[in-house]
Design a protein around this motif. Structure first.
Motif, short mmCIF file in Angstrom:
data_model
loop_
_atom_site.label_atom_id
_atom_site.label_comp_id
_atom_site.label_asym_id
_atom_site.label_seq_id
_atom_site.Cartn_x
_atom_site.Cartn_y
_atom_site.Cartn_z
N LEU A 71 -7.25 -1.00 -13.45
CA LEU A 71 -6.75 -0.25 -12.01
C LEU A 71 -6.25 0.90 -12.46
N ASN A 72 -6.67 1.94 -11.54
CA ASN A 72 -6.25 3.30 -11.51
C ASN A 72 -5.08 3.42 -10.42
N VAL A 100 0.78 -1.44 -0.06
CA VAL A 100 -0.02 -0.09 0.08
C VAL A 100 1.07 1.17 -0.05
N SER A 101 1.88 1.30 0.91
CA SER A 101 3.02 2.23 0.76
C SER A 101 3.67 2.42 -0.21
N ARG A 102 3.99 1.59 -0.99
CA ARG A 102 4.76 1.63 -2.33
C ARG A 102 4.32 1.69 -3.55
N THR A 126 -15.20 7.15 -16.27
CA THR A 126 -13.94 7.56 -15.48
C THR A 126 -13.59 6.62 -14.38
N LEU A 127 -12.70 6.44 -13.97
CA LEU A 127 -11.94 5.61 -13.07
C LEU A 127 -11.68 6.64 -11.84
N GLY A 128 -12.34 6.41 -10.68
CA GLY A 128 -11.93 7.24 -9.45
C GLY A 128 -10.61 6.89 -9.10
N PRO A 129 -10.22 7.78 -8.04
CA PRO A 129 -9.00 7.50 -7.44
C PRO A 129 -8.66 5.95 -6.90
N PHE A 130 -7.37 5.39 -7.36
CA PHE A 130 -7.13 4.07 -7.00
C PHE A 130 -8.44 3.12 -7.33
N ALA A 135 -1.81 7.49 2.67
CA ALA A 135 -2.55 8.72 2.97
C ALA A 135 -3.93 8.20 3.62
N PRO A 136 -4.59 8.72 4.58
CA PRO A 136 -5.63 8.27 5.23
C PRO A 136 -7.04 8.08 4.37
N GLU A 137 -7.00 8.95 3.45
CA GLU A 137 -8.20 8.76 2.37
C GLU A 137 -7.97 8.11 1.32
N PHE A 138 -6.89 7.30 1.05
CA PHE A 138 -6.72 6.64 0.01
C PHE A 138 -6.18 5.24 0.44
N ARG A 139 -5.74 5.00 1.64
CA ARG A 139 -5.20 3.68 2.38
C ARG A 139 -6.21 2.55 1.74
N GLU A 140 -7.47 2.53 2.43
CA GLU A 140 -8.27 1.45 2.08
C GLU A 140 -8.58 1.01 0.74
N ILE A 141 -8.89 1.96 -0.04
CA ILE A 141 -9.31 1.99 -1.37
C ILE A 141 -8.25 1.39 -2.20
N SER A 142 -6.79 2.03 -1.86
CA SER A 142 -5.83 1.55 -2.71
C SER A 142 -5.45 -0.16 -2.55
N ALA A 143 -5.72 -0.33 -1.00
CA ALA A 143 -5.38 -1.68 -0.50
C ALA A 143 -6.17 -2.47 -1.20
N LYS A 144 -7.47 -2.24 -1.34
CA LYS A 144 -8.59 -2.90 -2.32
C LYS A 144 -8.02 -3.18 -3.85
#
Length: 582
Positions: free
Chosen positions: A540-541, A358-360, A572-576, A365-374
């Motif tokens: 994947l975004n 997730v970090s790499r 449109t793809l949302g952030p992550f 960042a708190p607002e994207f942590r979970e969505i990018s993990a998924k």
């Protein structure tokens, strides 16, 4: 075992391990059952029901053997004993039983390129030049320069920042170690050594019901034993990178076939996954993993873990910004190379040697942590090969906070680079090196993956009731199993769902042919998985901004199978954002 275990698949036989999801347990940091601050094997046994509920088929237990722990157990002093802090051989037998009762398997880590210098074999070997085990390790006389100063037998730089040779006063010779000086390399050219390894490290555990091994540093057993000097690529140093002297050496395939024939084959379909470094050509990798080669079931290609690392050993922990095309080319290469062959591959993006994905690759960042993990979970479950998940990945654990000082870092490798950088900065040789290395460690250090597993929001993340050997993450109250278990929108629940989908669509996700779309796009990663007339489209975004979905026309005739967003607009793809269409 999968009910489909004996089907034929595009790579021939559908061995049980092909469709498995493997979960790597790093025992020091997983769960401490007795409050001494160290994770232990009874703690793993206690958590087997959790792993079963997640959808795990195979537990991979990182080294738990007796060891002085200079390199977290990758320095084994006795292959037939367990480190007392972790438990006993009986505890491992209990873990085998707990896994088997639930239809799961257990694999161990096989660390036989080197032993600890406290292993009885090495103690004998170093005791005298005519000891019968002298030749079980690599001993060589010194060289001398023009001024008569003693020099090592060759100019090799090892993996832990220093020479690969250490002087031994007792017999006045040097011994070889690719890693720490406490990890002398075993001499595989000696048949007696190999036989002892098979008996002590392999058969001992297979006899106890273990189902296979992750095989550490698997292509380094065969060295160029005349040890010629490596070419000088770093004129400022008296030691030089020399990986070509010990990777994929002259007898490596002979050794691995022998180990397969004598140690694995007699026990049935033993799963082996080799750690295969520095083998960039897929043709050479197939020599290890083709079913007809009879060497290894599969290997880890470490390139994905190396994204962002420097290009040489010396620069390993100096962070290099990277583009998404770098990841695409790596994934495409190791997803595609088995198509039309009898080989098999692996899918992973985390392990005990790398920072958190997730970090790499996403955003912590708190607002994207979970969505990018998924989003990363969607990428992983749709990949061909055997899937490997690292502890904590399923709840979206992230790197240690950036404000932690070097004092919180424990890893021998990272600390070796940092101390070397301190010296070079202080001497004026490279004044900014310490800052550059520290910045790299904040992203890439092995320590990030070794922070205690975050079970709940209590002190020390519920990992221990004592003082943990490594500090628990500052955000463990926010990121933990207990908080996520009953939340249908959590990262953990998402992983459970998509692991089920991976099995349901096994022909496409586990066995499908892989094709990248729109390769040059640096924001989104789109690929197709196909088998016969069936297709899946994975979108994947990889950015924190909305992106146009350039492949929208490819969704015609497909339905949305899963997404990490509740609702979204096709164009449109949302952030992550990640989506899978079938």
């Amino acid at each position: 075992m999968s009910p489909h275990a004996q089907d034929t698949v595009p790579t021939g036989t559908n061995n049980w391990w092909k469709e498995a999801t493997v979960y790597q347990v790093y025992p020091a940091s997983f769960y401490d059952s007795n409050g001494d601050g160290w994770g232990d094997i009874p703690g793993v046994v206690e958590k087997v029901p959790y792993l079963h509920s997640l959808g795990i088929d195979v537990v991979w237990l990182s080294p738990m053997y007796d060891s002085p722990m200079h390199d977290m157990g990758y320095d084994v002093s006795n292959y037939e004993k367990v480190l007392p802090a972790y438990g006993t051989v009986k505890d491992v037998e209990d873990l085998v039983e707990a896994c088997h009762q639930r239809g799961m398997k257990l694999i161990l880590d096989l660390v036989v390129n080197h032993s600890s210098d406290e292993h009885a074999w090495f103690k004998e070997s170093r005791s005298s030049k005519d000891n019968e085990k002298r030749d079980w390790y690599f001993w060589r006389p010194p060289r001398y320069d023009e001024a008569g100063n003693r020099m090592p037998p060759s100019n090799y730089r090892g993996y832990f920042a220093g020479s690969t040779w250490t002087w031994d006063e007792t017999t006045q010779e040097y011994y070889l170690h690719l890693y720490a000086k406490e990890q002398p390399d075993l001499n595989w050219d000696n048949r007696a050594t190999r036989e002892a390894i098979y008996n002590s490290a392999v058969r001992f555990w297979l006899d106890k019901g273990v189902d296979g091994f992750r095989v550490d540093t698997v292509n380094k057993y065969s060295k160029h034993t005349d040890f010629p000097d490596a070419p000088i690529t770093d004129p400022k140093s008296d030691i030089q990178p020399a990986i070509q002297m010990w990777c994929n050496g002259p007898r490596i395939h002979e050794f691995l076939r022998e180990m397969y024939d004598e140690s694995f084959a007699p026990y049935g379909d033993v799963m082996t996954v080799g750690e295969l470094a520095n083998t960039p050509n897929p043709k050479n990798v197939l020599e290890y993993v083709g079913a007809s080669a009879k060497e290894l079931s599969m290997v880890f290609h470490l390139d994905i873990g190396h994204i962002g690392m420097g290009p040489s050993l010396e620069e390993k922990y100096i962070f290099h910004p990277w583009k998404l095309t770098k990841m695409k080319s790596i994934v495409e290469k190791w997803q595609s190379f088995i198509e039309g062959t009898d080989g098999w591959t692996t899918a992973f993006c985390e392990n005990h040697d790398n920072g958190r994905s997730v970090s790499r690759f996403g955003s912590d960042a708190p607002e994207f942590r979970e969505i990018s993990a998924k989003m990363l979970a969607l990428m992983m479950v749709t990949m061909t090969g055997t899937l490997f998940i690292y502890q904590g990945q399923e709840i979206g654990m992230i790197n240690a906070p950036r404000d932690w000082s070097i004092d919180e870092y424990k890893d021998i490798e990272g600390l070796g680079y940092y101390r070397e950088a301190e010296r070079r900065s202080a001497s004026g040789d490279d004044p900014k090196r310490k800052e550059r290395i520290m910045d790299g460690l904040r992203i890439l250090a092995r320590d990030h993956s070794r922070l205690p597993m975050q079970w709940d929001g209590s002190e020390h993340a519920g990992f221990t009731t004592g003082k943990p050997w490594m500090r628990a993450h500052d955000l463990s109250k926010e990121i933990n199993v207990k908080k996520q278990e009953n939340d249908p929108c959590s990262v953990l629940s998402f992983w459970k769902d998509v692991l089920r989908l991976r099995k349901k669509y096994r022909d496409l996700f586990i066995h499908g042919a892989f094709e990248v779309l729109d390769y040059e796009n640096q924001e989104t990663f789109c690929f197709v998985k196909s088998r016969d007339d069936r297709q899946a489209l994975v979108v994947l975004n990889f950015t924190a901004a909305s992106q146009p979905f350039t492949q929208a026309e490819k969704t015609v005739g497909k339905s949305l199978l899963v997404s990490n967003y509740d609702s979204s607009c096709l164009e449109t793809l949302g952030p992550f954002e990640g989506r899978v269409y079938v």
